[in-house]
Design a protein around this motif. Structure first.
Motif, PDB file in Angstrom:
ATOM      1  N   ILE A   1     -43.934 -20.768 -13.821  1.00 50.58           N
ATOM      2  CA  ILE A   1     -44.769 -21.002 -12.635  1.00 50.58           C
ATOM      3  C   ILE A   1     -46.073 -21.698 -13.020  1.00 50.58           C
ATOM      4  O   ILE A   1     -46.503 -22.640 -12.346  1.00 50.58           O
ATOM      5  CB  ILE A   1     -45.023 -19.677 -11.885  1.00 50.58           C
TER       6      ILE A   1
ATOM      7  N   GLN B   1     -45.388 -25.287 -13.685  1.00 53.76           N
ATOM      8  CA  GLN B   1     -45.152 -26.022 -12.441  1.00 53.76           C
ATOM      9  C   GLN B   1     -46.468 -26.322 -11.727  1.00 53.76           C
ATOM     10  O   GLN B   1     -46.654 -27.410 -11.192  1.00 53.76           O
ATOM     11  CB  GLN B   1     -44.202 -25.243 -11.533  1.00 53.76           C
TER      12      GLN B   1
ATOM     13  N   SER C   1     -37.464 -19.889 -12.876  1.00 49.82           N
ATOM     14  CA  SER C   1     -38.154 -18.665 -12.455  1.00 49.82           C
ATOM     15  C   SER C   1     -37.284 -17.815 -11.541  1.00 49.82           C
ATOM     16  O   SER C   1     -37.320 -16.590 -11.618  1.00 49.82           O
ATOM     17  CB  SER C   1     -39.489 -18.995 -11.793  1.00 49.82           C
ATOM     18  N   VAL C   2     -36.472 -18.433 -10.702  1.00 46.88           N
ATOM     19  CA  VAL C   2     -35.566 -17.663  -9.835  1.00 46.88           C
ATOM     20  C   VAL C   2     -34.501 -16.957 -10.672  1.00 46.88           C
ATOM     21  O   VAL C   2     -34.210 -15.771 -10.462  1.00 46.88           O
ATOM     22  CB  VAL C   2     -34.925 -18.572  -8.763  1.00 46.88           C
TER      23      VAL C   2
ATOM     24  N   ARG D   1     -47.706 -30.117 -11.107  1.00 51.20           N
ATOM     25  CA  ARG D   1     -47.947 -30.645  -9.760  1.00 51.20           C
ATOM     26  C   ARG D   1     -49.316 -31.295  -9.647  1.00 51.20           C
ATOM     27  O   ARG D   1     -49.488 -32.267  -8.919  1.00 51.20           O
ATOM     28  CB  ARG D   1     -47.829 -29.522  -8.724  1.00 51.20           C
TER      29      ARG D   1
ATOM     30  N   GLU E   1     -38.953 -24.036 -11.129  1.00 47.76           N
ATOM     31  CA  GLU E   1     -38.683 -23.130 -10.008  1.00 47.76           C
ATOM     32  C   GLU E   1     -37.302 -22.496 -10.148  1.00 47.76           C
ATOM     33  O   GLU E   1     -37.131 -21.298  -9.937  1.00 47.76           O
ATOM     34  CB  GLU E   1     -38.791 -23.884  -8.688  1.00 47.76           C
ATOM     35  N   GLU E   2     -36.323 -23.300 -10.539  1.00 45.44           N
ATOM     36  CA  GLU E   2     -34.974 -22.769 -10.729  1.00 45.44           C
ATOM     37  C   GLU E   2     -34.945 -21.741 -11.861  1.00 45.44           C
ATOM     38  O   GLU E   2     -34.320 -20.686 -11.730  1.00 45.44           O
ATOM     39  CB  GLU E   2     -34.016 -23.919 -11.037  1.00 45.44           C
TER      40      GLU E   2
END
Length: 157
Positions: free
Chosen positions: A27, A30, A47-48, A34, A44-45
């Protein structure tokens, strides 16, 4: 036997901590990306997937620590011997349910093994593997609790 369970406890806590650290790093990466080079597709993938693994491992840890919400009123009213037998019976049901989930997940893992995730490009079996692994951990923890219940049953004092 106690040293094996102590090693199990340590490994479980370490795996949960690793999962949480991985989520935080992904995170943070990311957020920085950004603001500088633009959003990356994979943090994001990742972290999920780590959240799924961490959540299911944490559920096994909480079961191991007897931290789940439970109504112990009846178990305590039955006395130490009968209460220990009831706890053992409840955990035997957990073992049967977890074994059924493991059995059912085998086909699911086979069907998604060749599929790849969108950003990381890893097998979709990786996040799905968390379910049977967690259920195997629930079985180990339940066996531990059953053994402790029988010890309490033999020596109620």
């Amino acid at each position: 036997m106690r040293s094996a369970f102590a090693l199990f406890d340590t490994a479980l806590r370490f795996a949960i901590g690793l999962s949480m650290a991985g989520i935080m790093l992904a995170i943070c990466l990311q957020v920085v990306a950004r603001g500088t080079i633009g959003a990356l597709p994979w943090p994001e993938e990742l972290s999920v997937i780590l959240m799924i693994w961490g959540l299911l491992l944490a559920a096994a840890y909480v079961l191991n620590e007897r931290g789940h919400v439970g109504i112990t009123y009846f178990v305590e009213r039955l006395g130490p011997k009968t209460g220990a037998l009831l706890v053992a019976a409840m955990h035997l049901l957990i073992i049967l349910f977890a074994a059924a989930v493991i059995y059912g997940s085998i086909d699911k893992l086979g069907s998604v093994a060749r599929l790849r995730t969108g950003a990381l490009g890893i097998s979709r079996a990786v996040p799905n593997l968390a379910i049977p692994v967690a259920c195997a951990l629930y079985i180990v923890v339940s066996i531990r609790i059953i053994l402790e219940s029988f010890e309490q049953w033999r020596n109620p004092g």
